[in-house]
Write an enzyme that holds these catalytic residues in place. Structure first.
Site, PDB file in Angstrom:
ATOM      1  N   ASP A  18       0.783  -1.248   0.000  1.00  0.00           N
ATOM      2  CA  ASP A  18       0.000   0.000   0.000  1.00  0.00           C
ATOM      3  C   ASP A  18       0.818   1.305   0.000  1.00  0.00           C
ATOM      4  O   ASP A  18       0.504   2.230   0.764  1.00  0.00           O
ATOM      5  CB  ASP A  18      -0.941   0.011   1.226  1.00  0.00           C
ATOM      6  CG  ASP A  18      -1.976  -1.110   1.203  1.00  0.00           C
ATOM      7  OD1 ASP A  18      -1.958  -1.931   0.262  1.00  0.00           O
ATOM      8  OD2 ASP A  18      -2.797  -1.177   2.140  1.00  0.00           O
ATOM      9  N   LYS A 116      -7.089  -4.952  -2.897  1.00  0.00           N
ATOM     10  CA  LYS A 116      -7.824  -5.479  -1.739  1.00  0.00           C
ATOM     11  C   LYS A 116      -8.742  -4.411  -1.177  1.00  0.00           C
ATOM     12  O   LYS A 116      -8.523  -3.216  -1.388  1.00  0.00           O
ATOM     13  CB  LYS A 116      -6.836  -5.985  -0.680  1.00  0.00           C
ATOM     14  CG  LYS A 116      -5.923  -4.897  -0.180  1.00  0.00           C
ATOM     15  CD  LYS A 116      -4.862  -5.447   0.746  1.00  0.00           C
ATOM     16  CE  LYS A 116      -3.990  -4.356   1.280  1.00  0.00           C
ATOM     17  NZ  LYS A 116      -4.699  -3.297   2.025  1.00  0.00           N
ATOM     18  N   CYS A 161      -1.846  -2.788   7.692  1.00  0.00           N
ATOM     19  CA  CYS A 161      -1.734  -3.721   6.568  1.00  0.00           C
ATOM     20  C   CYS A 161      -0.433  -4.511   6.573  1.00  0.00           C
ATOM     21  O   CYS A 161      -0.423  -5.684   6.200  1.00  0.00           O
ATOM     22  CB  CYS A 161      -1.965  -2.983   5.253  1.00  0.00           C
ATOM     23  SG  CYS A 161      -3.690  -2.436   5.129  1.00  0.00           S
TER      24      CYS A 161
END
Ligand code: VGL
Ligand code: ZN
Length: 207
Positions: A18, A116, A161
């Site tokens: 990310d 995601k 994450c």
């Protein structure tokens, strides 16, 4: 703490979590110093033959957004059918600039992008499972099919994450190293310390 990265370039993969505009300063869910990971990751990527990027990728009315729960503020928690869910500012909306990778991120060895959090009713911190911890993203099968058993993780955010991905990867039998210099945290209510403890407990190497 171990000091080296995995040795065998044929069996190891860099997993970049990310590194997107919304998680960098100026973004909707800015992680302090989030942009500083880019340079470290660009340098690190030169040592890998294989890399996978993850991309947080939410529909505009995603249920992890506080804006979809009238009366609730960002950074508070709510009960969802799969458990407690922290509510976030709207971020990483599909096709928005905020969802793009940081413009300076250069991971030429990246061969796969895992998106995601694209289902409206469930969040997905981990690169391997959605937040119900049972719906798979398919990443484990991809890595196994390619014989990539040793993972090095970097990116944003350490305590969400990155930590969820690292712990799930251990649970799935991968060997996992998190390079903390290439990660930055949100750190809500001690979440960073909690994540570091949980990663160590799961057998994740922190370097
Ligand atoms: C993340 C909160 C919400 C992350 C993603 O990438 O750590 N955190 N969505
Ligand atoms: Zn998100």
């Amino acid at each position: 703490m171990r000091e080296e990265l995995p040795e065998d370039p044929r069996r190891s993969a860099l997993l970049v979590i990310d590194v997107q505009n919304d998680f960098c300063p100026g973004g909707a869910l800015a992680v302090p110093e989030g942009n500083e990971v880019v340079e470290v990751i660009n340098r690190l990527a030169g040592r890998f033959e294989h890399a996978v990027l993850t991309q947080d990728w939410h529909p505009p009315d995603h249920r992890s957004f506080a804006s979809t729960h009238p009366g609730h503020s960002p950074y508070t928690s709510i009960a969802m059918p799969y458990g407690a869910q922290t509510l976030w500012p709207d971020h990483c909306v599909q096709h928005s600039v905020g969802a793009d990778f940081h413009p300076s991120l250069e991971v030429r060895c990246a061969q796969l992008v895992i998106r995601k959090g694209f289902r409206r009713t469930i969040d997905s911190y981990s690169a391997f499972f959605e937040n119900d911890r049972i719906t798979p993203t398919g990443l484990a099968g991809y890595l196994r099919d390619r014989g990539l058993g040793q993972l090095v993780l970097a990116g944003l955010a350490t305590d969400y994450c990155v930590a969820y991905s690292a712990i799930d990867a251990r649970r799935l039998g991968f060997s996992v190293t998190v390079l903390l210099e290439a990660c930055r945290a949100i750190n809500l209510d001690g979440s960073l310390q909690h994540a570091l403890d949980a990663m160590r407990e799961a057998g994740v190497e922190l370097i």
